[in-house]
Design an enzyme around this catalytic site. Structure first.
Site, PDB file in Angstrom:
ATOM      1  N   ARG A  51       0.850  -1.265  -0.028  1.00 51.37           N
ATOM      2  CA  ARG A  51       0.002   0.021  -0.102  1.00 51.37           C
ATOM      3  C   ARG A  51       1.028   1.286   0.125  1.00 51.37           C
ATOM      4  NH1 ARG A  51      -2.327  -3.724   1.551  1.00 51.37           N
ATOM      5  NH2 ARG A  51      -0.802  -4.068   2.830  1.00 51.37           N
ATOM      6  N   LYS A  80      25.692  -3.960  -1.513  1.00 47.91           N
ATOM      7  CA  LYS A  80      27.076  -3.839  -1.445  1.00 47.91           C
ATOM      8  C   LYS A  80      27.682  -2.983  -0.270  1.00 47.91           C
ATOM      9  CE  LYS A  80      26.382  -3.225  -6.746  1.00 47.91           C
ATOM     10  NZ  LYS A  80      26.734  -2.503  -7.538  1.00 47.91           N
TER      11      LYS A  80
END
Length: 303
Positions: A51, A80
């Site tokens: 939502r 990363k």
């Protein structure tokens, strides 16, 4: 430039201004369809959402703007090891405004401190969810015509429920609000939120018995027991079905009770309730799009 990290950063006049704007958007959608042409919203969702993310995206598209971003941390350079601060600086090069959800409390604040564009907190851990609170306030206003003189019941996970914490803090500034806090002992409202209530001088009661307090409620705000906030699966399984709202539970409720839920529901509201005129949670989800449209316009300073 202004961001929104905590609902208390908006005063009651600004909240009423946003509600008024959202109601105008509902009444006159075509008036707003080009307001954000050429503007870009970045949705940075490090945690799952349906939502909130989609309503932000729908809001920006309906204002004539565009959207870029990601829907999970693994899709971003966070996988990363990039810091939130660096992500915020980088995304400021590409977008005009950011909506950010993160599992760590305070991450959107760090983003706001490092971005050169407005940042909206779209939920940080168990801490805060200001745009859900604006959605809830718009829904209450549209259903009741007021934000004062209400008895509001919160039921379920009051310990980890960021939507509950934010809405209680927001409603604490209105007159004659009484809170009824219904939860298992293990999921009671945290002390710091209760401290805020005491400072506001507002009345509240804590109970484990939903049926006993049902007749006095104007608003019933149901929440799910959130599996993702538990360290122990056994505790989650033991507590998840404590309060299930079924039609028979509403036999003593007010005729004009409004039932809210930030969604997603798991099984804490029976689907048999969905056709009851007192069920407002799908209207609430729709209201989320309109109030986010109003907020985007405000933070981008679009007239």
């Amino acid at each position: 430039m202004r961001s929104l990290i905590d609902i208390l950063e908006l005063n009651t006049e600004e909240i009423e201004e946003l509600i008024h704007k959202a109601n105008d958007i509902i009444a006159n959608p075509s008036k707003y369809s080009e307001k954000c042409r050429g503007k870009k919203l970045a949705t940075l969702f490090f945690e799952p959402s349906t939502r909130t993310r989609l309503s932000f995206e729908a809001a920006m598209y309906e204002l004539g703007g565009n959207v870029l971003g990601f829907s999970e941390a693994q899709s971003s350079s966070a996988a990363k090891g990039e810091s939130v601060a660096d992500t915020a600086k980088m995304i400021s090069c590409y977008a005009d405004i950011v909506a950010m959800r993160h599992p760590k409390e305070g991450a959107p604040l760090v983003a706001a401190m490092n971005a050169t564009i407005p940042v909206i907190n779209a939920g940080d851990g168990g801490h805060n969810h200001p745009t859900q609170t604006l959605t809830d306030l718009l829904t209450i206003y549209r259903e009741k015509g007021r934000l004062d003189n209400l008895t509001v019941g919160f039921c379920g996970d009051l310990k980890f429920g960021r939507t509950v914490h934010s809405l209680i803090n927001a409603l604490s500034r209105y007159k004659n609000i009484k809170f009824v806090l219904v939860s298992p002992e293990e999921l009671k409202l945290p002390g710091y939120v209760k401290d805020n209530l005491k400072k506001s001088g507002l009345e509240y009661v804590q109970t484990t018995d939903l049926d006993a307090v049902m007749p006095e409620l104007d608003i019933l705000y149901m929440t799910r027991v959130q599996r993702e906030r538990f360290f122990n699966e056994e505790d989650y399984l033991r507590l998840r079905d404590t309060y299930i709202l079924r039609p028979e539970r509403l036999s003593n409720a007010k005729e004009d009770l409004s039932i809210l839920h930030p969604l997603p529901r798991v099984n804490e509201i029976s689907v048999a309730i969905d056709n009851d005129p007192r069920a407002c949670y799908f209207k609430q989800a729709l209201n989320g799009k309109f109030i986010r449209m109003a907020l985007i316009l405000k933070l981008l300073e679009v007239e």
